[in-house]
Scaffold this motif. Structure first.
Motif, PDB file in Angstrom:
ATOM      1  N   GLY A 127      65.562  21.677 -64.748  1.00 39.71           N
ATOM      2  CA  GLY A 127      64.398  21.704 -64.717  1.00 39.71           C
ATOM      3  C   GLY A 127      63.154  21.999 -64.883  1.00 39.71           C
ATOM      4  O   GLY A 127      63.124  23.626 -64.560  1.00 39.71           O
ATOM      5  N   PHE A 128      62.036  21.303 -64.012  1.00 35.98           N
ATOM      6  CA  PHE A 128      61.097  22.067 -63.476  1.00 35.98           C
ATOM      7  C   PHE A 128      60.722  23.684 -62.785  1.00 35.98           C
ATOM      8  O   PHE A 128      60.505  24.288 -62.847  1.00 35.98           O
ATOM      9  CB  PHE A 128      59.894  21.191 -63.416  1.00 35.98           C
ATOM     10  N   GLU A 129      61.610  23.286 -61.604  1.00 34.28           N
ATOM     11  CA  GLU A 129      62.137  24.336 -61.209  1.00 34.28           C
ATOM     12  C   GLU A 129      63.161  24.944 -60.803  1.00 34.28           C
ATOM     13  O   GLU A 129      62.616  26.587 -61.303  1.00 34.28           O
ATOM     14  CB  GLU A 129      62.209  23.282 -59.777  1.00 34.28           C
ATOM     15  N   THR A 130      64.063  25.229 -61.565  1.00 35.67           N
ATOM     16  CA  THR A 130      64.502  25.808 -62.417  1.00 35.67           C
ATOM     17  C   THR A 130      63.445  26.599 -63.178  1.00 35.67           C
ATOM     18  O   THR A 130      64.385  28.085 -63.202  1.00 35.67           O
ATOM     19  CB  THR A 130      65.950  25.040 -62.675  1.00 35.67           C
ATOM     20  N   ALA A 131      63.348  25.984 -64.323  1.00 34.96           N
ATOM     21  CA  ALA A 131      62.869  26.945 -65.222  1.00 34.96           C
ATOM     22  C   ALA A 131      61.479  27.832 -64.822  1.00 34.96           C
ATOM     23  O   ALA A 131      61.535  28.485 -65.443  1.00 34.96           O
ATOM     24  CB  ALA A 131      61.955  26.301 -66.030  1.00 34.96           C
ATOM     25  N   ASP A 132      60.706  27.453 -63.888  1.00 34.84           N
ATOM     26  CA  ASP A 132      59.502  28.332 -63.418  1.00 34.84           C
ATOM     27  C   ASP A 132      60.307  29.243 -62.375  1.00 34.84           C
ATOM     28  O   ASP A 132      59.843  30.668 -62.279  1.00 34.84           O
ATOM     29  CB  ASP A 132      58.609  27.254 -62.365  1.00 34.84           C
ATOM     30  N   SER A 133      61.191  29.073 -61.325  1.00 35.98           N
ATOM     31  CA  SER A 133      61.814  29.681 -60.687  1.00 35.98           C
ATOM     32  C   SER A 133      62.816  31.490 -61.839  1.00 35.98           C
ATOM     33  O   SER A 133      62.431  32.042 -61.419  1.00 35.98           O
ATOM     34  CB  SER A 133      63.562  29.975 -60.011  1.00 35.98           C
ATOM     35  N   ILE A 134      63.165  30.913 -62.916  1.00 31.67           N
ATOM     36  CA  ILE A 134      63.584  31.553 -64.233  1.00 31.67           C
ATOM     37  C   ILE A 134      62.410  32.914 -64.429  1.00 31.67           C
ATOM     38  O   ILE A 134      62.648  33.958 -64.611  1.00 31.67           O
ATOM     39  CB  ILE A 134      64.043  31.597 -65.121  1.00 31.67           C
ATOM     40  N   LEU A 135      61.350  31.929 -64.784  1.00 32.65           N
ATOM     41  CA  LEU A 135      59.905  32.968 -64.993  1.00 32.65           C
ATOM     42  C   LEU A 135      59.149  33.691 -63.777  1.00 32.65           C
ATOM     43  O   LEU A 135      59.000  34.941 -64.138  1.00 32.65           O
ATOM     44  CB  LEU A 135      58.502  31.465 -65.602  1.00 32.65           C
ATOM     45  N   CYS A 136      59.098  32.924 -63.121  1.00 28.84           N
ATOM     46  CA  CYS A 136      58.946  33.849 -61.714  1.00 28.84           C
ATOM     47  C   CYS A 136      59.359  35.352 -61.429  1.00 28.84           C
ATOM     48  O   CYS A 136      58.661  36.094 -61.570  1.00 28.84           O
ATOM     49  CB  CYS A 136      58.476  32.590 -60.589  1.00 28.84           C
ATOM     50  N   TYR A 137      60.730  34.200 -61.192  1.00 29.92           N
ATOM     51  CA  TYR A 137      61.672  35.933 -60.491  1.00 29.92           C
ATOM     52  C   TYR A 137      62.324  36.454 -61.930  1.00 29.92           C
ATOM     53  O   TYR A 137      62.979  38.247 -61.026  1.00 29.92           O
ATOM     54  CB  TYR A 137      62.846  34.958 -59.589  1.00 29.92           C
ATOM     55  N   GLY A 138      62.918  36.213 -62.588  1.00 32.52           N
ATOM     56  CA  GLY A 138      63.545  36.548 -63.618  1.00 32.52           C
ATOM     57  C   GLY A 138      62.655  37.093 -65.048  1.00 32.52           C
ATOM     58  O   GLY A 138      63.142  38.548 -65.296  1.00 32.52           O
ATOM     59  N   CYS A 139      61.823  36.696 -64.990  1.00 36.79           N
ATOM     60  CA  CYS A 139      61.012  37.253 -66.132  1.00 36.79           C
ATOM     61  C   CYS A 139      59.236  37.413 -65.314  1.00 36.79           C
ATOM     62  O   CYS A 139      58.672  37.899 -66.529  1.00 36.79           O
ATOM     63  CB  CYS A 139      60.108  35.914 -67.080  1.00 36.79           C
ATOM     64  N   SER A 140      59.199  37.794 -64.454  1.00 35.32           N
ATOM     65  CA  SER A 140      57.734  38.333 -63.890  1.00 35.32           C
ATOM     66  C   SER A 140      56.499  37.856 -64.129  1.00 35.32           C
ATOM     67  O   SER A 140      56.139  38.183 -63.794  1.00 35.32           O
ATOM     68  CB  SER A 140      57.296  39.854 -64.080  1.00 35.32           C
ATOM     69  N   ARG A 141      56.698  36.292 -64.589  1.00 36.39           N
ATOM     70  CA  ARG A 141      55.425  35.240 -65.055  1.00 36.39           C
ATOM     71  C   ARG A 141      54.865  35.246 -63.875  1.00 36.39           C
ATOM     72  O   ARG A 141      54.866  34.859 -62.747  1.00 36.39           O
ATOM     73  CB  ARG A 141      55.308  33.875 -65.927  1.00 36.39           C
ATOM     74  N   GLU A 142      53.698  34.649 -63.947  1.00 38.91           N
ATOM     75  CA  GLU A 142      52.065  34.738 -63.270  1.00 38.91           C
ATOM     76  C   GLU A 142      52.855  33.442 -63.068  1.00 38.91           C
ATOM     77  O   GLU A 142      52.436  32.149 -62.991  1.00 38.91           O
ATOM     78  CB  GLU A 142      51.139  34.962 -63.834  1.00 38.91           C
ATOM     79  N   VAL A 143      53.590  32.586 -62.223  1.00 38.34           N
ATOM     80  CA  VAL A 143      54.176  31.533 -62.358  1.00 38.34           C
ATOM     81  C   VAL A 143      54.425  30.572 -60.912  1.00 38.34           C
ATOM     82  O   VAL A 143      55.103  31.500 -60.004  1.00 38.34           O
ATOM     83  CB  VAL A 143      55.316  30.229 -63.202  1.00 38.34           C
ATOM     84  N   MET A 144      54.062  29.955 -59.795  1.00 36.89           N
ATOM     85  CA  MET A 144      54.867  29.847 -58.681  1.00 36.89           C
ATOM     86  C   MET A 144      55.039  28.720 -58.927  1.00 36.89           C
ATOM     87  O   MET A 144      55.317  27.457 -59.513  1.00 36.89           O
ATOM     88  CB  MET A 144      53.112  28.923 -58.283  1.00 36.89           C
ATOM     89  N   VAL A 145      56.721  28.514 -57.881  1.00 36.34           N
ATOM     90  CA  VAL A 145      58.048  27.679 -58.290  1.00 36.34           C
ATOM     91  C   VAL A 145      57.253  26.793 -56.555  1.00 36.34           C
ATOM     92  O   VAL A 145      57.230  27.266 -55.769  1.00 36.34           O
ATOM     93  CB  VAL A 145      58.717  28.109 -57.816  1.00 36.34           C
ATOM     94  N   VAL A 146      57.470  25.715 -56.779  1.00 32.89           N
ATOM     95  CA  VAL A 146      57.288  24.816 -55.717  1.00 32.89           C
ATOM     96  C   VAL A 146      58.231  23.635 -56.028  1.00 32.89           C
ATOM     97  O   VAL A 146      59.466  23.765 -56.909  1.00 32.89           O
ATOM     98  CB  VAL A 146      55.999  23.528 -56.167  1.00 32.89           C
ATOM     99  N   ASP A 147      58.693  23.283 -54.362  1.00 34.98           N
ATOM    100  CA  ASP A 147      60.187  22.567 -54.284  1.00 34.98           C
ATOM    101  C   ASP A 147      60.045  21.498 -53.736  1.00 34.98           C
ATOM    102  O   ASP A 147      58.740  21.364 -52.798  1.00 34.98           O
ATOM    103  CB  ASP A 147      61.613  23.046 -54.280  1.00 34.98           C
ATOM    104  N   ALA A 148      61.683  21.379 -53.016  1.00 38.39           N
ATOM    105  CA  ALA A 148      61.749  20.368 -51.610  1.00 38.39           C
ATOM    106  C   ALA A 148      60.715  20.681 -50.672  1.00 38.39           C
ATOM    107  O   ALA A 148      59.897  19.886 -50.068  1.00 38.39           O
ATOM    108  CB  ALA A 148      62.555  19.891 -51.367  1.00 38.39           C
ATOM    109  N   TYR A 149      60.928  22.012 -50.495  1.00 43.49           N
ATOM    110  CA  TYR A 149      60.544  22.010 -49.731  1.00 43.49           C
ATOM    111  C   TYR A 149      58.958  22.112 -49.239  1.00 43.49           C
ATOM    112  O   TYR A 149      57.968  22.314 -48.178  1.00 43.49           O
ATOM    113  CB  TYR A 149      60.747  23.589 -48.797  1.00 43.49           C
ATOM    114  N   THR A 150      58.209  22.864 -50.504  1.00 41.89           N
ATOM    115  CA  THR A 150      56.452  22.544 -50.369  1.00 41.89           C
ATOM    116  C   THR A 150      55.810  20.893 -50.256  1.00 41.89           C
ATOM    117  O   THR A 150      55.219  20.889 -49.519  1.00 41.89           O
ATOM    118  CB  THR A 150      55.852  23.463 -51.803  1.00 41.89           C
ATOM    119  N   ARG A 151      57.589  20.443 -51.083  1.00 41.74           N
ATOM    120  CA  ARG A 151      56.074  19.089 -51.831  1.00 41.74           C
ATOM    121  C   ARG A 151      56.734  18.253 -49.538  1.00 41.74           C
ATOM    122  O   ARG A 151      55.678  17.515 -49.148  1.00 41.74           O
ATOM    123  CB  ARG A 151      58.002  17.960 -52.143  1.00 41.74           C
TER     124      ARG A 151
END
Length: 208
Positions: A127-151
């Motif tokens: 899903g969105f959070e998993t995809a962005d986690s992979i992009l941000c932390y796995g692929c070093s992309r300039e992407v912000m991960v947001v989650d239930a804590y953020t909301r």
């Protein structure tokens, strides 16, 4: 804690010692296939359970290689990742995702360079959070991960969003618009800023 945009939120969070003893990018072993495993395993469970599952995987197989995960039988992998919960489902999804990465990109390094958010979201169980986690932390992309804590944090301060993407865009926009004030602090690395921002929110909400 008062703020009018995500930049002001980050500044408030920076006043608190939230990431002491944490890795530089908050998520452990960034830029490795382990991030992909962790992003799938952390769904619907606590991170401490993910750590137990990953440690068990490492104990049994040493370095976590995508080729090995792709070759596992679901029942074998499920047994290893049992601490993370929903292990039969997660084992199948990890194996299929690993196979698809190898099929479409050849190896993990090529995946890191060329994968798109669209491709990730087309994968079963991503899903969105998993995809962005992979992009941000796995692929070093300039992407912000947001989650239930953020909301939860933003809702407490009167900010509500209709979708994940709308919330992510709000978080990214305040940082990008004020990047001239943050660039030196974060080594001119927007990915580092987004990674630590997400980490600060999670640690603040977990401890608050």
């Amino acid at each position: 804690m008062e703020f009018n945009n995500s930049y002001e939120l980050l500044i408030e969070l920076r006043k608190k010692d939230l990431l002491k003893s944490k890795p530089k990018y908050w998520w452990p072993n960034v830029g490795t296939f382990e991030v992909v495993i962790g992003a799938i395993l952390t769904q619907n469970t606590k991170w401490k359970n993910v750590e137990k599952a990953i440690e068990k995987l490492k104990t049994e197989n040493g370095e976590l290689k995508i080729e090995e995960i792709a070759s596992f039988k679901p029942s074998f992998l499920a047994e290893l990742i049992k601490p993370a919960g929903f292990y039969n489902q997660k084992a199948k999804r990890l194996i299929v995702l690993s196979k698809n990465i190898l099929r479409d990109f050849g190896d993990f390094e090529s995946f890191k360079e060329n994968v798109t958010r669209k491709w990730l979201l087309e994968q079963k169980g991503v899903g969105f959070e998993t995809a962005d986690s992979i992009l941000c932390y796995g692929c070093s992309r300039e992407v912000m991960v947001v989650d239930a804590y953020t909301r939860r944090l933003l809702k407490k301060r009167g900010y509500e969003f209709d979708s994940y993407n709308e919330m992510r865009e709000w978080c990214e926009r305040g940082i990008e618009e004020n990047w001239d004030k943050l660039a030196i602090i974060y080594e001119n690395d927007l990915n580092l800023c987004f990674a630590r921002f997400h980490g600060k929110i999670v640690e603040f909400m977990k401890n608050g």
